[in-house]
Design a protein around this motif. Sequence first.
Motif, PDB file in Angstrom:
ATOM      1  N   ALA A  51      -5.374 -44.437   1.926  1.00  0.00           N
ATOM      2  CA  ALA A  51      -4.708 -43.384   1.151  1.00  0.00           C
ATOM      3  C   ALA A  51      -4.813 -43.711  -0.326  1.00  0.00           C
ATOM      4  N   ALA A  52      -4.467 -42.722  -1.149  1.00  0.00           N
ATOM      5  CA  ALA A  52      -4.470 -42.944  -2.596  1.00  0.00           C
ATOM      6  C   ALA A  52      -3.573 -44.119  -2.940  1.00  0.00           C
ATOM      7  N   ASP A  53      -3.995 -44.910  -3.941  1.00  0.00           N
ATOM      8  CA  ASP A  53      -3.229 -46.104  -4.293  1.00  0.00           C
ATOM      9  C   ASP A  53      -3.712 -46.636  -5.631  1.00  0.00           C
ATOM     10  N   GLY A  54      -2.867 -47.468  -6.209  1.00  0.00           N
ATOM     11  CA  GLY A  54      -3.243 -48.133  -7.446  1.00  0.00           C
ATOM     12  C   GLY A  54      -2.719 -47.404  -8.673  1.00  0.00           C
ATOM     13  N   PRO A  55      -3.172 -47.849  -9.818  1.00  0.00           N
ATOM     14  CA  PRO A  55      -4.237 -48.835  -9.994  1.00  0.00           C
ATOM     15  C   PRO A  55      -3.753 -50.279  -9.870  1.00  0.00           C
ATOM     16  N   LEU A  56      -4.681 -51.137  -9.444  1.00  0.00           N
ATOM     17  CA  LEU A  56      -4.515 -52.565  -9.602  1.00  0.00           C
ATOM     18  C   LEU A  56      -5.182 -52.936 -10.916  1.00  0.00           C
ATOM     19  N   VAL A  57      -4.471 -53.611 -11.775  1.00  0.00           N
ATOM     20  CA  VAL A  57      -5.033 -53.967 -13.085  1.00  0.00           C
ATOM     21  C   VAL A  57      -4.996 -55.490 -13.228  1.00  0.00           C
ATOM     22  N   PHE A  58      -6.201 -56.077 -13.346  1.00  0.00           N
ATOM     23  CA  PHE A  58      -6.345 -57.527 -13.410  1.00  0.00           C
ATOM     24  C   PHE A  58      -6.806 -57.959 -14.796  1.00  0.00           C
ATOM     25  N   TYR A  59      -6.312 -59.127 -15.202  1.00  0.00           N
ATOM     26  CA  TYR A  59      -6.814 -59.749 -16.423  1.00  0.00           C
ATOM     27  C   TYR A  59      -8.129 -60.451 -16.107  1.00  0.00           C
ATOM     28  N   GLN A  60      -9.135 -60.225 -16.925  1.00  0.00           N
ATOM     29  CA  GLN A  60     -10.414 -60.922 -16.787  1.00  0.00           C
ATOM     30  C   GLN A  60     -10.904 -61.288 -18.175  1.00  0.00           C
ATOM     31  N   ASP A  61     -10.693 -62.552 -18.532  1.00  0.00           N
ATOM     32  CA  ASP A  61     -10.983 -63.020 -19.888  1.00  0.00           C
ATOM     33  C   ASP A  61     -10.203 -62.159 -20.887  1.00  0.00           C
ATOM     34  N   LEU A  63     -10.537 -58.915 -21.186  1.00  0.00           N
ATOM     35  CA  LEU A  63     -10.583 -57.532 -20.719  1.00  0.00           C
ATOM     36  C   LEU A  63      -9.592 -57.306 -19.581  1.00  0.00           C
ATOM     37  N   LEU A  64      -9.406 -56.038 -19.251  1.00  0.00           N
ATOM     38  CA  LEU A  64      -8.618 -55.644 -18.095  1.00  0.00           C
ATOM     39  C   LEU A  64      -9.519 -54.865 -17.150  1.00  0.00           C
ATOM     40  N   ILE A  65      -9.443 -55.158 -15.857  1.00  0.00           N
ATOM     41  CA  ILE A  65     -10.208 -54.437 -14.847  1.00  0.00           C
ATOM     42  C   ILE A  65      -9.222 -53.621 -14.012  1.00  0.00           C
ATOM     43  N   SER A  66      -9.406 -52.312 -14.026  1.00  0.00           N
ATOM     44  CA  SER A  66      -8.518 -51.406 -13.296  1.00  0.00           C
ATOM     45  C   SER A  66      -9.266 -50.798 -12.116  1.00  0.00           C
ATOM     46  N   SER A  67      -8.672 -50.900 -10.911  1.00  0.00           N
ATOM     47  CA  SER A  67      -9.270 -50.304  -9.720  1.00  0.00           C
ATOM     48  C   SER A  67      -8.220 -49.468  -9.009  1.00  0.00           C
ATOM     49  N   ARG A  68      -8.605 -48.267  -8.601  1.00  0.00           N
ATOM     50  CA  ARG A  68      -7.663 -47.412  -7.880  1.00  0.00           C
ATOM     51  C   ARG A  68      -8.400 -46.524  -6.886  1.00  0.00           C
ATOM     52  N   ILE A  69      -7.672 -46.062  -5.908  1.00  0.00           N
ATOM     53  CA  ILE A  69      -8.187 -45.103  -4.934  1.00  0.00           C
ATOM     54  C   ILE A  69      -7.570 -43.761  -5.301  1.00  0.00           C
ATOM     55  N   ALA A  70      -8.403 -42.818  -5.703  1.00  0.00           N
ATOM     56  CA  ALA A  70      -7.899 -41.562  -6.264  1.00  0.00           C
ATOM     57  C   ALA A  70      -8.496 -40.356  -5.558  1.00  0.00           C
ATOM     58  N   PRO A  71      -7.758 -39.249  -5.505  1.00  0.00           N
ATOM     59  CA  PRO A  71      -8.293 -38.013  -4.910  1.00  0.00           C
ATOM     60  C   PRO A  71      -9.285 -37.344  -5.849  1.00  0.00           C
ATOM     61  N   ARG A  72     -10.424 -36.973  -5.306  1.00  0.00           N
ATOM     62  CA  ARG A  72     -11.437 -36.249  -6.071  1.00  0.00           C
ATOM     63  C   ARG A  72     -12.157 -35.277  -5.138  1.00  0.00           C
ATOM     64  N   GLY A  73     -12.064 -33.976  -5.436  1.00  0.00           N
ATOM     65  CA  GLY A  73     -12.802 -32.982  -4.667  1.00  0.00           C
ATOM     66  C   GLY A  73     -12.483 -32.973  -3.185  1.00  0.00           C
ATOM     67  N   GLY A  74     -11.216 -33.177  -2.842  1.00  0.00           N
ATOM     68  CA  GLY A  74     -10.826 -33.132  -1.448  1.00  0.00           C
ATOM     69  C   GLY A  74     -11.033 -34.414  -0.672  1.00  0.00           C
ATOM     70  N   SER A  75     -11.497 -35.464  -1.340  1.00  0.00           N
ATOM     71  CA  SER A  75     -11.679 -36.752  -0.671  1.00  0.00           C
ATOM     72  C   SER A  75     -11.122 -37.852  -1.576  1.00  0.00           C
ATOM     73  N   LEU A  76     -11.165 -39.080  -1.087  1.00  0.00           N
ATOM     74  CA  LEU A  76     -10.689 -40.221  -1.855  1.00  0.00           C
ATOM     75  C   LEU A  76     -11.860 -41.072  -2.311  1.00  0.00           C
ATOM     76  N   VAL A  77     -11.818 -41.480  -3.572  1.00  0.00           N
ATOM     77  CA  VAL A  77     -12.907 -42.276  -4.118  1.00  0.00           C
ATOM     78  C   VAL A  77     -12.339 -43.519  -4.798  1.00  0.00           C
ATOM     79  N   LEU A  78     -13.149 -44.549  -4.859  1.00  0.00           N
ATOM     80  CA  LEU A  78     -12.783 -45.779  -5.546  1.00  0.00           C
ATOM     81  C   LEU A  78     -13.224 -45.685  -6.996  1.00  0.00           C
ATOM     82  N   LEU A  79     -12.299 -45.822  -7.920  1.00  0.00           N
ATOM     83  CA  LEU A  79     -12.598 -45.757  -9.344  1.00  0.00           C
ATOM     84  C   LEU A  79     -12.284 -47.101  -9.988  1.00  0.00           C
ATOM     85  N   THR A  80     -13.241 -47.651 -10.707  1.00  0.00           N
ATOM     86  CA  THR A  80     -13.059 -48.940 -11.385  1.00  0.00           C
ATOM     87  C   THR A  80     -13.404 -48.779 -12.858  1.00  0.00           C
ATOM     88  N   ASP A  81     -12.507 -49.268 -13.714  1.00  0.00           N
ATOM     89  CA  ASP A  81     -12.720 -49.154 -15.153  1.00  0.00           C
ATOM     90  C   ASP A  81     -12.520 -50.514 -15.814  1.00  0.00           C
TER      91      ASP A  81
END
Length: 389
Positions: A51-61, A63-81
């Motif tokens: 199911a939709a969830d997140g974001p998880l936001v991690f420290y990396q040096d 920078l910050l790495i954000s990952s979440r499961i988000a609704p897009r176009g009727g489905s769920l996709v993994l988005l990482t920034d």
Amino acid sequence: MLKKILLGTLLLYVVYVLGGIGLIATGAIDKLYFLPGWSVKGPKSDKSGFAADGPLVFYQDSLLISSRIAPRGGSLVLLTDTLRPGAATLVTCFADETSQEFQVPLRSENQVPADTYAEPEKLLAVSDIEGNFKGFQALLRGAGVVNDKLNWQFGRGHLVLVGDFFDRGLNVTECLWLIYKLEQEAEQAGGKVHFILGNHERMNMTEHFKYVRRKYRVNADTLGVPYNQWYTRSTVLGRWLRTKNVVEKIGTTLFVHGGIGPEVVMQKLPLTKLNDLARISLDKPVAALTALEKQVTQPPSSPDWYRGLAQQEASAAHVAQLMQLYTASRVVIGHTPVEHISTLYDGKVVAIDLPHQEHTAAGRPVQALWLEKGQLTIIDSQGQKSPLK
């Protein structure tokens, strides 16, 4: 030789079965296969999943790495920034229980809050939301704490969250990000959000996952981050949670998730020392804790676990000692479920752990404690107030 092989195989099988039973008991797995096609399920079958969830936001040096499961176009996709920390750094959170999306500005650092405050003109206190975002946001709206866009509109009022926003429900992450966001907005308006740690916050930060729903284990696989890393010091939410107190005093009212029992009162610890010990212990193995640290952080005596007040097992003399030690007139507790917000010990204890999940699922209003101009009442998610008995 054959006998040794058979004995060895039997020993491995016994270890497998015993280990599997242990994992079921802690909620780490849903079922255990004894033989192909033969299995046993945990005591409560959890049908939740991806199911939709997140974001998880991690420290990396730097920078910050954000990952979440988000609704897009009727489905769920993994988005990482990949994000650069700064005043304008935003992450987006989607609450599938309400189909609501909101943005959260990330702060550069977290301050340990004070543990003593003057009493505000108005205050809302709620405990044990347990991932029930739908009921939580309905209550905040009904009480006038937030508007329809989930922005703070409580002015100089205080919102007190008396622990256990983790586990059992399916929108824990969303509840945490909303609290994180409202903290900043409240400060800007002259108000305050108090997040008191409960035993389930501690459990999730110390790898005790008995009550974590299956959804989070499934989502952890998709996100590629084991659940036991979601709230470590390497994450934004993990660092933020580690600044929180286990007891705070607002006006003459103590707020604590479970309660403060005789063993802890006997130590005569100032609130600052009690909170410092609780924070320090979060990243220490239990075996490395001092006797005092165990007393104030481990069940059954710790402030986030103690049930003696709610179950009225403590003596009136103990309650009087507690009030005298911290110069308080009452203590507000969660942790131990009650059918109605209740006063105990002639009004010196107020128990507020209600079945929010059940009420929300049944379409009933969610209730919380309301303090205005020194008077306690009950308020619900429709904004209706009723006397406290």
